[in-house]
Design an enzyme around this catalytic site. Structure first.
Site, PDB file in Angstrom:
ATOM      1  N   ASP A  76       0.816  -1.205   0.000  1.00 34.42           N
ATOM      2  CA  ASP A  76       0.000   0.000   0.000  1.00 34.42           C
ATOM      3  C   ASP A  76       0.861   1.271   0.000  1.00 34.42           C
ATOM      4  OD1 ASP A  76      -2.924   1.061   0.666  1.00 34.42           O
ATOM      5  OD2 ASP A  76      -1.537   2.179   1.945  1.00 34.42           O
ATOM      6  N   GLU A 130       1.569  -0.536  -5.236  1.00 41.08           N
ATOM      7  CA  GLU A 130       0.612   0.558  -5.424  1.00 41.08           C
ATOM      8  C   GLU A 130       1.410   1.865  -5.529  1.00 41.08           C
ATOM      9  OE1 GLU A 130      -3.484   2.356  -3.478  1.00 41.08           O
ATOM     10  OE2 GLU A 130      -1.746   2.025  -2.205  1.00 41.08           O
TER      11      GLU A 130
END
Length: 413
Positions: A76, A130
């Site tokens: 993330d 990401e």
């Protein structure tokens, strides 16, 4: 594959629940001062150059793979890790910005270590970055000078879809722009395509289904209830997901529940919702109910994913554009030796629709979003065999090109 979101990009600053001042000092896990604080996220930032921090985070990488047998991770927010400026207010318009200006080399090294540990711990593991900066080499091995991820996340795709759903009627969708967004990606770096972001699964934005059908979902999802908004929404939901899955990358991702059109996000108990558990769930009963249209979307997702897997579409070379018809909002493409037809037009259904195909022969339909089991109108005879003919010196096929429909054809001989 079941992928877990792994958040090593920042940590909660709350001392009661997190690691902030865990030993009474600011610098046990995090940088001291401004370097250890993320202004936009109001959270703490790890000191990736500290050996003890590396050991702590790398043991976390191993833990979920060894104890819970996840198939991989979506790392993330790594743009925040990769640069001292965290990607804030920065346009990545020059390669110096990837390799010189503001790069957090300790974080780059940590991510190389994390990928190495993950792949050594569980051979075949899938790691996804990401990153919205587009750093070259993010999905190449450290031996090649890369960071070591298997894939980068195609973050522009769900952003594009949500912008279209917010700002445009489907009458105004531009098929050239649709094609460009799906196919514009770095050569030889795997991309994971996805139609909806985690912000549409966990509290944030509306789900795609809710943008398409809004409050009508609460009243008109029974199979016997013919409703124009629902009919349009179900058709476009299927088109968006197939268009993304077939063209957008070398892998396809969905967040739990979004595949069958779950109308609401997950919202965990927090101060902002008065610590409510009301939305801290997925309503699996919706898709299990035999009389609700959620089954149509779930059936479509199953058929689509099965087709993509069985024909190894994500591993195939990028799609070849065969026909772009702005008048009828129709796109025809070949990928993995299959012919994909998308008609995004609200009303134009064209009999005897002709288009070029690379190989002569006979073709049959192997997936049809207009089929009744997918909530379609059953306008297309799936038993028909389509034979090529020569016109204008090339091989062509002719099909019934119904509006708001996705078709997939396979050459049989």
């Amino acid at each position: 594959a079941v992928i877990m979101a792994l958040v090593h990009s920042h940590a909660v600053k709350n001392e009661a629940e997190g690691l902030s001042f865990f030993d009474g000092t600011e610098g046990q896990y995090f940088h001291e001062g401004g370097r250890g604080y993320h202004n936009s996220w109001d959270s703490k930032l790890f000191n990736y150059g500290k050996r003890e921090v590396q050991q702590f985070l790398l043991s976390n990488v191993r833990y979920w793979l060894e104890e819970f047998h996840f198939d991989g991770y979506r790392f993330d927010g790594i743009t925040s890790m990769l640069y001292f400026h965290h990607g804030d207010y920065t346009e990545f318009d020059h390669y110096d910005k990837y390799f010189k200006d503001g790069v957090e080399w300790d974080a780059v090294t940590y991510l190389q270590l994390a990928n190495t540990v993950a792949h050594q711990t569980k051979p075949g593991v899938m790691t996804i970055a990401e990153d919205f900066s587009g750093m070259p080499g993010i999905a190449r091995t450290p031996e090649d000078g890369g960071v070591g991820f298997n894939f980068r996340l195609g973050m522009g795709i769900p952003d594009f879809w949500i912008k279209y759903l917010k700002e445009k009627s489907d009458d105004d969708w531009n098929i050239e722009e649709l094609w460009s967004v799906m196919t514009n990606r770095r050569y030889k770096e795997g991309t994971i395509a996805y139609a909806e972001s985690h912000d549409q699964a966990i509290v944030g934005d509306k789900t795609t289904a809710f943008w398409l059908m809004d409050k009508e979902m609460y009243w008109h999802m029974h199979k016997d209830d013919d409703h124009l908004v629902i009919d349009c929404g179900v058709a476009l939901h299927k088109l968006i997901r197939m268009f993304t899955g077939a063209l957008g990358g070398e892998g396809y991702l969905t967040f739990i529940g979004n595949e069958f059109g779950h109308p609401e996000w997950i919202d965990f108990p927090r101060e902002g919702n008065d610590w409510s558990y009301k939305y801290a769930r997925r309503q699996w009963s919706l898709v299990d109910h035999p009389e609700l249209k959620y089954q149509y979307l779930n059936n479509w997702d199953g058929g689509m994913v099965t087709l993509l897997k069985e024909h190894d579409i994500p591993s195939s070379y990028q799609a070849q554009q065969l026909n772009m018809d702005a008048t009828n909002k129709t796109i025809v493409a070949e990928r993995g030796n299959l012919i994909f037809i998308w008609n995004f037009h609200p009303s134009n259904a064209i009999p005897d629709y002709k288009f070029y195909v690379p190989q002569a022969g006979q073709y049959r339909i192997i997936l049809n979003s207009d089929a009744p089991q997918f909530g379609g109108h059953n306008r297309i005879d799936e038993s028909q065999v389509f034979e090529t003919f020569e016109e204008d010196g090339v091989n062509k096929l002719s099909v019934y090109n119904t509006n708001r429909t996705a078709l997939v054809l396979e050459r049989i001989k």
